[in-house]
Design a protein around this motif. Structure first.
Motif, PDB file in Angstrom:
ATOM      1  N   UNK A 104      41.437   4.373  97.228  1.00  0.00           N
ATOM      2  CA  UNK A 104      40.374   4.506  96.227  1.00  0.00           C
ATOM      3  C   UNK A 104      40.445   3.373  95.203  1.00  0.00           C
ATOM      4  N   UNK A 105      41.667   3.071  94.726  1.00  0.00           N
ATOM      5  CA  UNK A 105      41.788   2.024  93.712  1.00  0.00           C
ATOM      6  C   UNK A 105      41.589   0.629  94.309  1.00  0.00           C
ATOM      7  N   UNK A 106      41.837   0.477  95.581  1.00  0.00           N
ATOM      8  CA  UNK A 106      41.492  -0.787  96.242  1.00  0.00           C
ATOM      9  C   UNK A 106      39.977  -0.977  96.210  1.00  0.00           C
ATOM     10  N   UNK A 107      39.249   0.112  96.476  1.00  0.00           N
ATOM     11  CA  UNK A 107      37.781   0.052  96.426  1.00  0.00           C
ATOM     12  C   UNK A 107      37.295  -0.233  95.012  1.00  0.00           C
ATOM     13  N   UNK A 108      37.896   0.425  94.012  1.00  0.00           N
ATOM     14  CA  UNK A 108      37.487   0.192  92.625  1.00  0.00           C
ATOM     15  C   UNK A 108      37.695  -1.265  92.227  1.00  0.00           C
ATOM     16  N   UNK A 109      38.788  -1.852  92.706  1.00  0.00           N
ATOM     17  CA  UNK A 109      39.067  -3.261  92.390  1.00  0.00           C
ATOM     18  C   UNK A 109      38.051  -4.180  93.060  1.00  0.00           C
ATOM     19  N   UNK A 110      37.736  -3.896  94.309  1.00  0.00           N
ATOM     20  CA  UNK A 110      36.758  -4.730  95.019  1.00  0.00           C
ATOM     21  C   UNK A 110      35.370  -4.636  94.389  1.00  0.00           C
ATOM     22  N   UNK A 111      35.028  -3.445  93.887  1.00  0.00           N
ATOM     23  CA  UNK A 111      33.685  -3.245  93.340  1.00  0.00           C
ATOM     24  C   UNK A 111      33.540  -3.705  91.898  1.00  0.00           C
ATOM     25  N   UNK A 112      34.572  -3.477  91.094  1.00  0.00           N
ATOM     26  CA  UNK A 112      34.417  -3.768  89.657  1.00  0.00           C
ATOM     27  C   UNK A 112      35.642  -4.410  89.011  1.00  0.00           C
ATOM     28  N   UNK A 136      50.135  19.346  90.217  1.00  0.00           N
ATOM     29  CA  UNK A 136      51.162  20.380  90.077  1.00  0.00           C
ATOM     30  C   UNK A 136      50.604  21.744  89.678  1.00  0.00           C
ATOM     31  N   UNK A 137      49.351  21.790  89.241  1.00  0.00           N
ATOM     32  CA  UNK A 137      48.782  23.078  88.832  1.00  0.00           C
ATOM     33  C   UNK A 137      47.902  23.670  89.926  1.00  0.00           C
ATOM     34  N   UNK A 138      46.810  23.000  90.252  1.00  0.00           N
ATOM     35  CA  UNK A 138      45.860  23.542  91.235  1.00  0.00           C
ATOM     36  C   UNK A 138      45.893  22.816  92.568  1.00  0.00           C
ATOM     37  N   UNK A 139      46.442  21.576  92.582  1.00  0.00           N
ATOM     38  CA  UNK A 139      46.416  20.797  93.809  1.00  0.00           C
ATOM     39  C   UNK A 139      45.085  20.109  94.054  1.00  0.00           C
ATOM     40  N   UNK A 140      44.157  20.260  93.113  1.00  0.00           N
ATOM     41  CA  UNK A 140      42.835  19.638  93.231  1.00  0.00           C
ATOM     42  C   UNK A 140      42.592  18.737  92.030  1.00  0.00           C
ATOM     43  N   UNK A 141      42.245  17.486  92.272  1.00  0.00           N
ATOM     44  CA  UNK A 141      42.002  16.528  91.189  1.00  0.00           C
ATOM     45  C   UNK A 141      40.588  15.976  91.305  1.00  0.00           C
ATOM     46  N   UNK A 142      39.828  16.110  90.247  1.00  0.00           N
ATOM     47  CA  UNK A 142      38.520  15.474  90.156  1.00  0.00           C
ATOM     48  C   UNK A 142      38.502  14.748  88.814  1.00  0.00           C
ATOM     49  N   UNK A 143      38.672  13.425  88.858  1.00  0.00           N
ATOM     50  CA  UNK A 143      38.871  12.633  87.645  1.00  0.00           C
ATOM     51  C   UNK A 143      37.816  11.534  87.565  1.00  0.00           C
ATOM     52  N   UNK A 144      37.119  11.498  86.459  1.00  0.00           N
ATOM     53  CA  UNK A 144      36.125  10.445  86.238  1.00  0.00           C
ATOM     54  C   UNK A 144      36.852   9.137  85.913  1.00  0.00           C
ATOM     55  N   UNK A 145      36.654   8.130  86.758  1.00  0.00           N
ATOM     56  CA  UNK A 145      37.320   6.839  86.576  1.00  0.00           C
ATOM     57  C   UNK A 145      36.508   5.942  85.646  1.00  0.00           C
ATOM     58  N   UNK A 146      35.216   5.852  85.919  1.00  0.00           N
ATOM     59  CA  UNK A 146      34.304   5.092  85.060  1.00  0.00           C
ATOM     60  C   UNK A 146      32.907   5.666  85.250  1.00  0.00           C
ATOM     61  N   UNK A 147      31.903   4.938  84.823  1.00  0.00           N
ATOM     62  CA  UNK A 147      30.536   5.457  84.883  1.00  0.00           C
ATOM     63  C   UNK A 147      30.023   5.665  86.308  1.00  0.00           C
ATOM     64  N   UNK A 148      30.625   4.979  87.258  1.00  0.00           N
ATOM     65  CA  UNK A 148      30.107   5.047  88.627  1.00  0.00           C
ATOM     66  C   UNK A 148      31.096   5.631  89.640  1.00  0.00           C
ATOM     67  N   UNK A 149      32.338   5.851  89.245  1.00  0.00           N
ATOM     68  CA  UNK A 149      33.356   6.295  90.198  1.00  0.00           C
ATOM     69  C   UNK A 149      34.077   7.555  89.718  1.00  0.00           C
ATOM     70  N   UNK A 150      34.279   8.464  90.658  1.00  0.00           N
ATOM     71  CA  UNK A 150      35.042   9.695  90.409  1.00  0.00           C
ATOM     72  C   UNK A 150      36.087   9.838  91.508  1.00  0.00           C
ATOM     73  N   UNK A 151      37.333  10.031  91.099  1.00  0.00           N
ATOM     74  CA  UNK A 151      38.440  10.193  92.046  1.00  0.00           C
ATOM     75  C   UNK A 151      38.574  11.664  92.409  1.00  0.00           C
ATOM     76  N   UNK A 152      38.535  11.961  93.713  1.00  0.00           N
ATOM     77  CA  UNK A 152      38.654  13.342  94.187  1.00  0.00           C
ATOM     78  C   UNK A 152      39.800  13.439  95.184  1.00  0.00           C
ATOM     79  N   UNK A 153      40.787  14.243  94.846  1.00  0.00           N
ATOM     80  CA  UNK A 153      41.951  14.425  95.706  1.00  0.00           C
ATOM     81  C   UNK A 153      42.247  15.911  95.848  1.00  0.00           C
ATOM     82  N   UNK A 154      42.787  16.292  97.008  1.00  0.00           N
ATOM     83  CA  UNK A 154      43.167  17.683  97.221  1.00  0.00           C
ATOM     84  C   UNK A 154      44.421  17.752  98.067  1.00  0.00           C
TER      85      UNK A 154
END
Length: 380
Positions: A104-112, A136-154
């Protein structure tokens, strides 16, 4: 807490492999990093490979990435997002997260140019903190990276026997469904959970959402595994329920009382605890919910009888007495219209399951079974 530390490592043109950011900052990972840094910031042959190595009493899992471009020092940006665990931890279910995180962060670097721009790169500690907490709490991560990207992990938990989700099961949220719906970005999942209300069974959810039953079951199964959803039986006014040994807890546990009154109230008026407890205590074998309502009129006490039954089942305060038809003799003379029922007459299939499978009502099934004297209905 499975994940002990998360760090971002990169190749510095002067210092070589370094840990640029880590969470928690005080976690003692530097010595272990120095011992195995060549497996974290690696040679090209190991780029994009999942690498797990034990060092200093920890298990370090990463997936090194590289972007070649003459805009970088030495014409390449080499980095790795790494998760740290205790040495004896089974990290199998975290490995896809590590791979997706680096990708995901490789993509973010290539794009912006996210990683090579000072302002955006400075947000990495905050992102790592959110990752550590949510993994460590729910095992689900939905984190806004910037205005156009959101990191989603499970993280898929280590479930040896995943719960079986059937057509007749009724999923119900164990926490606020509104908050959960705001977190879910997958369009198919959004369509499915829109119809999860504690009363629709899986087959009906599939029909209403126009999503394949297989996909609906997989989605619901994930929600059950992570504790967001419980599976109930179908609510019908002909159902029969009985109290369990846990029912007295309703009169002794204040937190349970608060949740109960909030959950079962009809409108804005809170019912009296004594009324709720009395109605639940009056449940007994042979008494249907319809009869219960006729005797007590719960709605006159601001009690939603459907939500009351739902809460009682979720908390284990009451038990649904299900009907299971059994064929007494294998060579019985079964009428032609009952032939589709035969495979369900071994005592392991409840009325809910049979009605869903055959597409008939509870009343219709009762009438069909009454036509054969060799079928006995057991309640359990």
């Amino acid at each position: 807490m499975a994940v002990k530390c998360i760090f971002f490592s990169e190749f510095d043109p002067v210092a070589g492999p370094v840990i640029s950011y880590q969470v928690p900052q005080e976690f003692p990972i530097r010595e272990a990093f120095d011992a195995v840094h060549d497996l974290i910031i690696t040679k090209p042959q190991l780029y994009d490979r999942l690498i797990s190595v034990d060092a200093g009493g920890y298990r370090i899992v990463g997936c090194p990435k590289s972007i070649e471009d003459n805009r970088y020092a030495r014409n390449a940006l080499i980095f790795n997002f790494v998760l740290v665990f205790d040495e004896d931890t089974d990290t199998t279910y975290y490995e896809p997260v590590v791979q997706k995180l680096g990708g995901a962060f490789r993509t973010y670097e290539l794009e912006s140019h996210f990683l090579s721009t000072k302002s955006s790169k400075s947000t990495i500690p905050s992102i790592l903190t959110q990752l550590l907490i949510r993994l460590n709490s729910t095992g689900i991560c939905i984190i806004r990276i910037d205005d156009t990207n959101t990191l989603r992990l499970k993280v898929s938990p280590n479930v040896k026997d995943p719960p079986l989700v059937c057509d007749h099961h009724v999923p119900v949220f164990t926490q606020s469904s509104c908050q959960f719906k705001q977190l879910v970005k997958d369009l198919v999942a959004q369509e499915i959970i829109e119809y999860v209300n504690g009363f629709n069974h899986v087959a009906k959810i599939s029909h209403l959402s126009e999503v394949s039953p297989v996909i609906v079951k997989e989605c619901i199964q994930d929600l059950v595994i992570f504790g967001f959803v419980k599976l109930l039986s179908i609510f019908q006014y002909c159902n029969v329920y009985v109290p369990t040994q846990k029912l007295p807890q309703l009169m002794t546990e204040e937190e349970l009382q608060t949740r109960c009154l909030q959950f079962v109230s009809l409108g804005d008026t809170r019912p009296k605890l004594a009324d709720v407890f009395r109605i639940l205590c009056s449940l007994e074998a042979g008494l249907s919910v319809k009869d219960l309502c006729f005797r007590n009129d719960p709605r006159s006490m601001s009690i939603d009888e459907r939500k009351l039954i739902q809460f009682g089942i979720m908390e284990g305060l009451i038990h649904h007495l299900q009907k299971y038809p059994v064929l007494n003799r294998e060579n019985s003379d079964i009428p032609t219209e009952l032939q589709p029922l035969i495979k369900y007459l071994d005592g392991s299939h409840c009325f809910d399951e049979i009605c869903c499978s055959l597409g008939v009502s509870n009343q219709t099934l009762d009438e069909l079974i009454d036509k054969c004297i060799d079928i006995t209905v057991c309640w359990k």
